[in-house]
Scaffold this motif. Sequence first.
Motif, PDB file in Angstrom:
ATOM      1  N   ARG A  27       0.931  -1.207  -0.103  1.00  0.00           N
ATOM      2  CA  ARG A  27       0.099   0.021  -0.181  1.00  0.00           C
ATOM      3  C   ARG A  27       0.900   1.147   0.095  1.00  0.00           C
ATOM      4  O   ARG A  27       0.668   2.050  -0.688  1.00  0.00           O
ATOM      5  CB  ARG A  27      -1.019  -0.021   1.101  1.00  0.00           C
ATOM      6  CG  ARG A  27      -1.989  -0.975   1.089  1.00  0.00           C
ATOM      7  CD  ARG A  27      -2.873  -1.212   2.272  1.00  0.00           C
ATOM      8  NE  ARG A  27      -3.851   0.164   1.987  1.00  0.00           N
ATOM      9  CZ  ARG A  27      -4.280   0.791   3.239  1.00  0.00           C
ATOM     10  NH1 ARG A  27      -4.248  -0.005   4.351  1.00  0.00           N
ATOM     11  NH2 ARG A  27      -5.060   1.761   3.123  1.00  0.00           N
ATOM     12  N   LEU A  28       1.917   1.180   0.944  1.00  0.00           N
ATOM     13  CA  LEU A  28       2.825   2.328   0.723  1.00  0.00           C
ATOM     14  C   LEU A  28       3.481   2.623  -0.733  1.00  0.00           C
ATOM     15  O   LEU A  28       3.706   3.927  -0.947  1.00  0.00           O
ATOM     16  CB  LEU A  28       3.883   2.322   1.809  1.00  0.00           C
ATOM     17  CG  LEU A  28       3.160   2.500   3.207  1.00  0.00           C
ATOM     18  CD1 LEU A  28       4.340   2.262   4.249  1.00  0.00           C
ATOM     19  CD2 LEU A  28       2.785   3.933   3.595  1.00  0.00           C
ATOM     20  N   GLY A  29       3.885   1.479  -1.091  1.00  0.00           N
ATOM     21  CA  GLY A  29       4.609   1.495  -2.477  1.00  0.00           C
ATOM     22  C   GLY A  29       3.392   2.084  -3.460  1.00  0.00           C
ATOM     23  O   GLY A  29       4.035   2.819  -4.781  1.00  0.00           O
ATOM     24  N   ARG A  30       2.194   2.069  -3.552  1.00  0.00           N
ATOM     25  CA  ARG A  30       1.288   2.304  -4.451  1.00  0.00           C
ATOM     26  C   ARG A  30       0.881   3.814  -3.989  1.00  0.00           C
ATOM     27  O   ARG A  30       0.388   4.728  -5.062  1.00  0.00           O
ATOM     28  CB  ARG A  30      -0.054   1.633  -4.270  1.00  0.00           C
ATOM     29  CG  ARG A  30       0.052   0.308  -5.175  1.00  0.00           C
ATOM     30  CD  ARG A  30      -1.471  -0.327  -5.189  1.00  0.00           C
ATOM     31  NE  ARG A  30      -1.581  -1.201  -3.968  1.00  0.00           N
ATOM     32  CZ  ARG A  30      -2.579  -1.240  -3.018  1.00  0.00           C
ATOM     33  NH1 ARG A  30      -3.611  -0.719  -3.671  1.00  0.00           N
ATOM     34  NH2 ARG A  30      -2.613  -2.087  -2.258  1.00  0.00           N
ATOM     35  N   GLY A  69       1.937  17.675  13.083  1.00  0.00           N
ATOM     36  CA  GLY A  69       0.969  17.776  14.120  1.00  0.00           C
ATOM     37  C   GLY A  69       0.554  16.624  14.769  1.00  0.00           C
ATOM     38  O   GLY A  69       1.581  16.066  15.602  1.00  0.00           O
ATOM     39  N   ARG A  70      -0.760  16.142  15.026  1.00  0.00           N
ATOM     40  CA  ARG A  70      -1.055  15.033  15.782  1.00  0.00           C
ATOM     41  C   ARG A  70      -1.055  13.829  14.605  1.00  0.00           C
ATOM     42  O   ARG A  70      -1.477  12.810  14.997  1.00  0.00           O
ATOM     43  CB  ARG A  70      -2.396  15.176  16.202  1.00  0.00           C
ATOM     44  CG  ARG A  70      -2.450  16.174  17.387  1.00  0.00           C
ATOM     45  CD  ARG A  70      -3.719  16.438  18.018  1.00  0.00           C
ATOM     46  NE  ARG A  70      -4.899  15.585  17.466  1.00  0.00           N
ATOM     47  CZ  ARG A  70      -6.180  15.607  18.035  1.00  0.00           C
ATOM     48  NH1 ARG A  70      -6.448  16.359  18.931  1.00  0.00           N
ATOM     49  NH2 ARG A  70      -7.116  14.637  17.532  1.00  0.00           N
ATOM     50  N   ILE A  71      -0.821  14.073  13.330  1.00  0.00           N
ATOM     51  CA  ILE A  71      -0.944  13.034  12.325  1.00  0.00           C
ATOM     52  C   ILE A  71       0.490  12.347  12.272  1.00  0.00           C
ATOM     53  O   ILE A  71       1.341  13.168  11.906  1.00  0.00           O
ATOM     54  CB  ILE A  71      -1.636  13.592  11.159  1.00  0.00           C
ATOM     55  CG1 ILE A  71      -3.069  14.078  11.393  1.00  0.00           C
ATOM     56  CG2 ILE A  71      -1.582  12.426   9.894  1.00  0.00           C
ATOM     57  CD1 ILE A  71      -3.616  14.853  10.165  1.00  0.00           C
ATOM     58  N   VAL A  72       0.457  11.135  12.012  1.00  0.00           N
ATOM     59  CA  VAL A  72       1.712  10.294  11.885  1.00  0.00           C
ATOM     60  C   VAL A  72       1.582   9.812  10.363  1.00  0.00           C
ATOM     61  O   VAL A  72       0.688   9.118  10.108  1.00  0.00           O
ATOM     62  CB  VAL A  72       2.104   9.359  12.834  1.00  0.00           C
ATOM     63  CG1 VAL A  72       3.436   8.517  12.482  1.00  0.00           C
ATOM     64  CG2 VAL A  72       2.073   9.922  14.254  1.00  0.00           C
ATOM     65  N   ARG A  73       2.483  10.162   9.696  1.00  0.00           N
ATOM     66  CA  ARG A  73       2.401   9.762   8.203  1.00  0.00           C
ATOM     67  C   ARG A  73       3.634   8.412   8.336  1.00  0.00           C
ATOM     68  O   ARG A  73       4.758   8.627   8.535  1.00  0.00           O
ATOM     69  CB  ARG A  73       2.623  10.681   7.109  1.00  0.00           C
ATOM     70  CG  ARG A  73       1.588  11.514   7.075  1.00  0.00           C
ATOM     71  CD  ARG A  73       1.500  12.244   5.760  1.00  0.00           C
ATOM     72  NE  ARG A  73       0.330  12.980   5.674  1.00  0.00           N
ATOM     73  CZ  ARG A  73      -0.820  12.634   5.199  1.00  0.00           C
ATOM     74  NH1 ARG A  73      -1.063  11.413   4.887  1.00  0.00           N
ATOM     75  NH2 ARG A  73      -1.749  13.383   5.008  1.00  0.00           N
ATOM     76  N   CYS A  74       3.404   7.569   7.227  1.00  0.00           N
ATOM     77  CA  CYS A  74       4.435   6.383   6.901  1.00  0.00           C
ATOM     78  C   CYS A  74       4.831   6.579   5.516  1.00  0.00           C
ATOM     79  O   CYS A  74       3.916   6.856   4.518  1.00  0.00           O
ATOM     80  CB  CYS A  74       3.827   5.173   7.447  1.00  0.00           C
ATOM     81  SG  CYS A  74       3.554   4.901   8.980  1.00  0.00           S
ATOM     82  N   ALA A  75       5.949   6.364   5.170  1.00  0.00           N
ATOM     83  CA  ALA A  75       6.516   6.313   3.810  1.00  0.00           C
ATOM     84  C   ALA A  75       7.342   5.051   3.684  1.00  0.00           C
ATOM     85  O   ALA A  75       8.229   4.411   4.662  1.00  0.00           O
ATOM     86  CB  ALA A  75       7.283   7.779   3.522  1.00  0.00           C
TER      87      ALA A  75
END
Length: 120
Positions: A27-30, A69-75
Amino acid sequence: MVHSDAGTLDAVFSALSDATRRDVLERLGRGGGLTVSELAQPHGMSLTGFMKHLRVLEEAGLVSRTKEGRIVRCALSAAPMQEAAVWLSHYEKFWAGGLDPAASAEAMVRPGRNIAPLLG
């Protein structure tokens, strides 16, 4: 013999051994950077349980997290997978076209074949 950082390879293959973690990487790759909640949602598990999977991916170097902020994003961090692919490529001859160990063994012992020269 194939030389590589054994610790890194162990961590990558361990991380890839689980279907949930493979799905996260796919999913992260897409889709680029996704939030932890977006990644966890389709897996039907508690956020605490999902975070354990995410931690394994992070420790293997396959995922990075950033906080906005309060949101954590993954890559996706693909470099460790590239190292694993290079390691695997050394063994490609065992599954690539034309090399069929079962057929080779069968040809060696089929009826009427003189295998004495093969025995030395």
